[in-house]
Write a protein that holds these residues in place. Structure first.
Motif, PDB file in Angstrom:
ATOM      1  N   LYS A 207      -2.093  10.031   5.370  1.00  0.00           N
ATOM      2  CA  LYS A 207      -1.808  11.308   4.872  1.00  0.00           C
ATOM      3  C   LYS A 207      -1.579  11.258   3.376  1.00  0.00           C
ATOM      4  O   LYS A 207      -2.146  12.065   2.523  1.00  0.00           O
ATOM      5  CB  LYS A 207      -0.858  12.392   5.359  1.00  0.00           C
ATOM      6  N   LYS A 208      -0.806  10.391   2.905  1.00  0.00           N
ATOM      7  CA  LYS A 208      -0.214  10.309   1.437  1.00  0.00           C
ATOM      8  C   LYS A 208      -1.679   9.830   0.550  1.00  0.00           C
ATOM      9  O   LYS A 208      -1.564  10.354  -0.529  1.00  0.00           O
ATOM     10  CB  LYS A 208       0.746   9.122   1.449  1.00  0.00           C
ATOM     11  N   LEU A 209      -2.355   9.042   1.246  1.00  0.00           N
ATOM     12  CA  LEU A 209      -3.601   8.566   0.428  1.00  0.00           C
ATOM     13  C   LEU A 209      -4.596   9.677   0.434  1.00  0.00           C
ATOM     14  O   LEU A 209      -5.756   9.542  -0.031  1.00  0.00           O
ATOM     15  CB  LEU A 209      -4.149   7.364   1.174  1.00  0.00           C
TER      16      LEU A 209
ATOM     17  N   ASP B 243       0.419   6.430  -4.439  1.00  0.00           N
ATOM     18  CA  ASP B 243       0.353   7.401  -5.738  1.00  0.00           C
ATOM     19  C   ASP B 243      -0.347   7.042  -6.714  1.00  0.00           C
ATOM     20  O   ASP B 243      -1.220   7.620  -7.459  1.00  0.00           O
ATOM     21  CB  ASP B 243       1.792   7.875  -5.944  1.00  0.00           C
ATOM     22  N   ALA B 244      -0.244   5.538  -6.993  1.00  0.00           N
ATOM     23  CA  ALA B 244      -1.015   5.387  -8.213  1.00  0.00           C
ATOM     24  C   ALA B 244      -2.467   5.208  -7.805  1.00  0.00           C
ATOM     25  O   ALA B 244      -3.369   5.517  -8.720  1.00  0.00           O
ATOM     26  CB  ALA B 244      -0.327   3.832  -8.570  1.00  0.00           C
TER      27      ALA B 244
ATOM     28  N   LEU C  25       0.948  -1.481  -0.052  1.00  0.00           N
ATOM     29  CA  LEU C  25      -0.110  -0.075  -0.026  1.00  0.00           C
ATOM     30  C   LEU C  25       0.818   1.417  -0.083  1.00  0.00           C
ATOM     31  O   LEU C  25       0.547   2.132  -0.593  1.00  0.00           O
ATOM     32  CB  LEU C  25      -1.063   0.001   1.302  1.00  0.00           C
ATOM     33  N   GLU C  26       1.923   1.340   0.749  1.00  0.00           N
ATOM     34  CA  GLU C  26       2.800   2.507   0.833  1.00  0.00           C
ATOM     35  C   GLU C  26       3.506   2.702  -0.767  1.00  0.00           C
ATOM     36  O   GLU C  26       3.727   4.015  -1.114  1.00  0.00           O
ATOM     37  CB  GLU C  26       3.907   2.019   1.702  1.00  0.00           C
TER      38      GLU C  26
ATOM     39  N   SER D  38      -5.952  -0.732 -12.216  1.00  0.00           N
ATOM     40  CA  SER D  38      -5.241  -1.927 -12.197  1.00  0.00           C
ATOM     41  C   SER D  38      -4.822  -2.200 -10.751  1.00  0.00           C
ATOM     42  O   SER D  38      -4.839  -3.470 -10.223  1.00  0.00           O
ATOM     43  CB  SER D  38      -4.346  -2.224 -13.280  1.00  0.00           C
ATOM     44  N   VAL D  39      -4.150  -0.943  -9.978  1.00  0.00           N
ATOM     45  CA  VAL D  39      -3.688  -1.036  -8.785  1.00  0.00           C
ATOM     46  C   VAL D  39      -4.862  -1.334  -7.969  1.00  0.00           C
ATOM     47  O   VAL D  39      -4.752  -2.013  -6.891  1.00  0.00           O
ATOM     48  CB  VAL D  39      -2.905   0.281  -8.484  1.00  0.00           C
TER      49      VAL D  39
END
Length: 381
Positions: free
Chosen positions: A314-316, A221-222, A216-217, A229-230
């Motif tokens: 946070k990145k998500l 970004d994808a 997941l990390e 697909s991800v």
């Protein structure tokens, strides 16, 4: 004194199908399942119940279903395709599950027949509850349309509605007969609903599978860029972990533990405190952050582990704090813990983190440390 002791086991299995464009005539997976299910001597009926949030976007969905059944005729399609509001509102107002029951009765949907529900997690909960209490159980097919429901609630065994101001107070353990995860429904999701369900993947990775957390990390970004697909791989892996746990653990929650509800005790209360303006997954993300900080304060997680979890959330794109969490926090969070305990009865059992990828159960929470955890999230938010 005399007594009789009854003991029996009922094996149960259901399949989760992963597909796309479920109701195009060339895709026979749904028709084949319905046609081959159960006693072939019974001519089955099927009632469709649709989330209005889906039909507002996919305006030709009802016509597609009618055409599909005209082409394949695996069962007698009820002349009414019921469309009702989705989201948490459908679980808060009994009129909606009563409307499903009315349609079941009116169209003669019996135990050999099906209710096929297309919608998000809350909508599936509501319709599944109506199906479970009608005729002591009508065959229920789930067709989840959001990341969250394809990840988690859609593949599980629970159905519920809210009552007395408490989330999921009325409900049943009634597994579906099948689940169809149609990835094409994801294409119409807005940004919040696309993101929201990933919180359940973060949750299950933290308590079950560090390799999934690492994945997941690497793919955050994808997924933010809506790489389909991800997202499909994420849904498959998340659904698989949820199903493995249900099968190997305590599927009907006879004990006092709900490990798959890591991060949920505060999340459920936060949904109510925000008047459900916060999506379930958004609330779960905040609950994960809160319980991760708390796990660190009691000496389980390292500071580096907490930072890693917060960074991924946070990145998500998740918020890790909401003002409602801190308003009257002593009262609100105490009530949240009590409601979580009362839901199961017995002692309080909360899943925290022993380390990334491994959950641990505790039976008490220190309110001073909870408040410190809330304050910490407010500061770094």
């Amino acid at each position: 004194m005399q007594s009789l002791k009854q003991h029996f086991q009922v094996p149960y299995s259901y399949e989760v199908f992963f597909t796309e464009r479920l109701f195009v005539p060339e895709n026979r997976v749904f028709a084949d399942f319905v046609q081959n299910f159960g006693n072939p001597s019974f001519r089955k009926k099927i009632l469709f119940v649709l989330d209005k949030g889906i039909t507002d976007i996919q305006t030709d969905l009802t016509a597609e279903i009618v055409h599909y059944f005209q082409q394949h005729s695996p069962a007698d399609l009820a002349p009414e395709i019921l469309v009702l509001p989705g989201g948490e509102v459908c679980k808060n107002d009994p009129r909606f599950y009563e409307e499903v029951i009315r349609a079941l009765d009116e169209h003669g949907i019996d135990r050999h027949s099906f209710v096929a529900c297309i919608g998000g997690g809350a909508f599936l909960d509501m319709a599944g509850y109506a199906a479970a209490i009608s005729h002591r159980g009508v065959k229920f097919i789930r067709i989840p349309t959001t990341v969250l429901s394809q990840n988690d609630s859609g593949v599980g065994v629970k159905n519920s509605v809210n009552y007395l101001g408490k989330k999921n107070f009325l409900g049943t353990f009634a597994p579906p007969v099948a689940v169809f995860n149609d990835y094409s429904f994801l294409e119409s999701l807005g940004e919040r609903d696309w993101r929201s369900g990933i919180a359940e993947a973060v949750k299950v990775s933290l308590i079950k599978d560090i390799s999934f957390f690492t994945w997941l990390e690497s793919t955050a970004d994808a997924m933010n860029q809506r790489d389909k697909s991800v997202m499909i791989e994420q849904i498959y892996r998340c659904a698989s972990l949820h199903m493995q746990h249900i099968a190997s653990g305590d599927p009907f929650e006879l004990g006092s533990a709900r490990p798959l509800d890591f991060g949920h005790w505060a999340a459920h209360k936060l949904e109510y405190l925000s008047d459900f303006k916060i999506r379930h997954g958004e609330a779960v993300a905040i609950g994960i952050a809160l319980d991760s900080v708390y796990s660190h304060l009691i000496g389980h997680l390292t500071k580096e582990d907490v930072d890693r979890i917060i960074h991924l959330l946070k990145k998500l794109g998740f918020a890790i704090f909401h003002p409602a969490l801190a308003e009257n926090d002593k009262i609100n969070l105490t009530n949240g813990l009590n409601e979580f305990r009362e839901h199961l009865g017995g002692q309080l059992t909360i899943t925290l983190l022993e380390q990334v990828g491994k959950g641990v159960e505790v039976h008490e929470m220190d309110f001073d440390l909870i408040k410190k955890s809330v304050d910490y999230l407010e500061q770094i938010a």
